[in-house]
Design an enzyme around this catalytic site. Sequence first.
Site, PDB file in Angstrom:
ATOM      1  N   GLU A  51       3.559  -6.210   7.586  1.00  0.00           N
ATOM      2  CA  GLU A  51       2.514  -5.320   8.094  1.00  0.00           C
ATOM      3  C   GLU A  51       2.526  -5.139   9.604  1.00  0.00           C
ATOM      4  OE1 GLU A  51       0.867  -6.670   4.091  1.00  0.00           O
ATOM      5  OE2 GLU A  51       2.128  -7.472   5.686  1.00  0.00           O
ATOM      6  N   GLU A  90       1.179 -10.265  -1.389  1.00  0.00           N
ATOM      7  CA  GLU A  90      -0.185 -10.784  -1.439  1.00  0.00           C
ATOM      8  C   GLU A  90      -0.695 -10.893  -2.873  1.00  0.00           C
ATOM      9  OE1 GLU A  90      -2.215  -9.409   2.682  1.00  0.00           O
ATOM     10  OE2 GLU A  90      -1.398  -7.791   1.455  1.00  0.00           O
ATOM     11  N   GLY A 119       1.369  -5.880   0.319  1.00  0.00           N
ATOM     12  CA  GLY A 119       0.416  -6.138  -0.747  1.00  0.00           C
ATOM     13  C   GLY A 119       1.048  -6.718  -1.992  1.00  0.00           C
ATOM     14  N   ALA A 142       0.825  -1.205   0.000  1.00  0.00           N
ATOM     15  CA  ALA A 142       0.000   0.000   0.000  1.00  0.00           C
ATOM     16  C   ALA A 142       0.858   1.253   0.000  1.00  0.00           C
ATOM     17  CB  ALA A 142      -0.921   0.003   1.217  1.00  0.00           C
TER      18      ALA A 142
END
Length: 262
Positions: A132, A112, A109, A64
Site C-alpha cells: 500500500e 489482509e 487486502g 482493493a
Amino acid sequence: MDGVTLRRDGHVAEIVLDRPEALNALSTAMARRLAGACAEVAADPAVRAVVLSAAGEKAFCVGADLKERNAMTDEEILAQRPVFRAAFGGVLNLPQPVIAAVHGYALGGGCEFALSCDMIVADETAVFGLPEVGVGLVPGGGGTQLALRRLGPGKAADLVFTGRRLAVDEAVDYGLADRKVPAGTAREEALGIAEAIARNSPTAVRAAKRAMRLGGGVGLDAGLDLEENAWRTVAFSPDRREGIAAFNEKRKPNWPDPETER
C-alpha cells in the site's frame, strides 16, 4: 453474486472470493456481499469451521479495486471506508475457526484477508505482500496490526515499509503462512483441516478461539484468566458430558449445536 459465493458442506462453510476476471480485487459491491456472507455464517450454529478460498488460477485477491477507486471522489472513498471495514471485520470476527486457502497473489487486502484468518494454507504459487505505501496508502484492512501480532515488529515493518513481496517459502519462514502445499491443492488442504476441526466439540473450539484471540494482546496472568473462563464455558456444558461419554463408550461423539457466540 457480487463477487462472493457461499457454500456449505455439512458443518463446514466455504466463503469464495469469486471475481476471477479482476483477480478477485475487492469492489464496493463485493465488500458488501462479503460482510453479509460472514454475518450469515457467524449466525449459523451448525457451521463449525470456515474456509476462505478464491476462484481463478492467478490470484487469491489483489486487494482493493483501484480501477473503481480511481474514479471516486474523496467523499466517495470516505463513504466506501466503513463498507470495507465491515468486510475485513466480518472475516476477522467469525466465531468459528477460519482457514485461508491461498494461491497466486495475496496482495494488499488479499494479504489482509489471509491475516484475518486463524490459519493460512498456501500453495507453491502463493505470493504475499502489503504494497500500500507504494500507492500512497497505509494498509487499511488490519494489515499493520495483524502483521505485527503474527510476525513481530521487525518483520511486520519489513513488509509494510518496503511493500515487498514474499514467495511462499519465505512466507512460511516468516510465519506468515502456516502450511505450504503443492500447487492447486490449498483449497483441498484447507477443507481437510476444516473438516478435522468440525469433528471436535463446537462449544470447546469456539471458546478456545475466543480465548486465543482475546489473549493475544494481554499479559500472561490476564491470558490465563481468559483460559479459565473458556474452560468454565465448556466444563459444565452438554459437549463435555457427550465427549466423555463417547470416549468411554468407544464411539464418535454426537455434538449438540452450540448457541452462536459473538
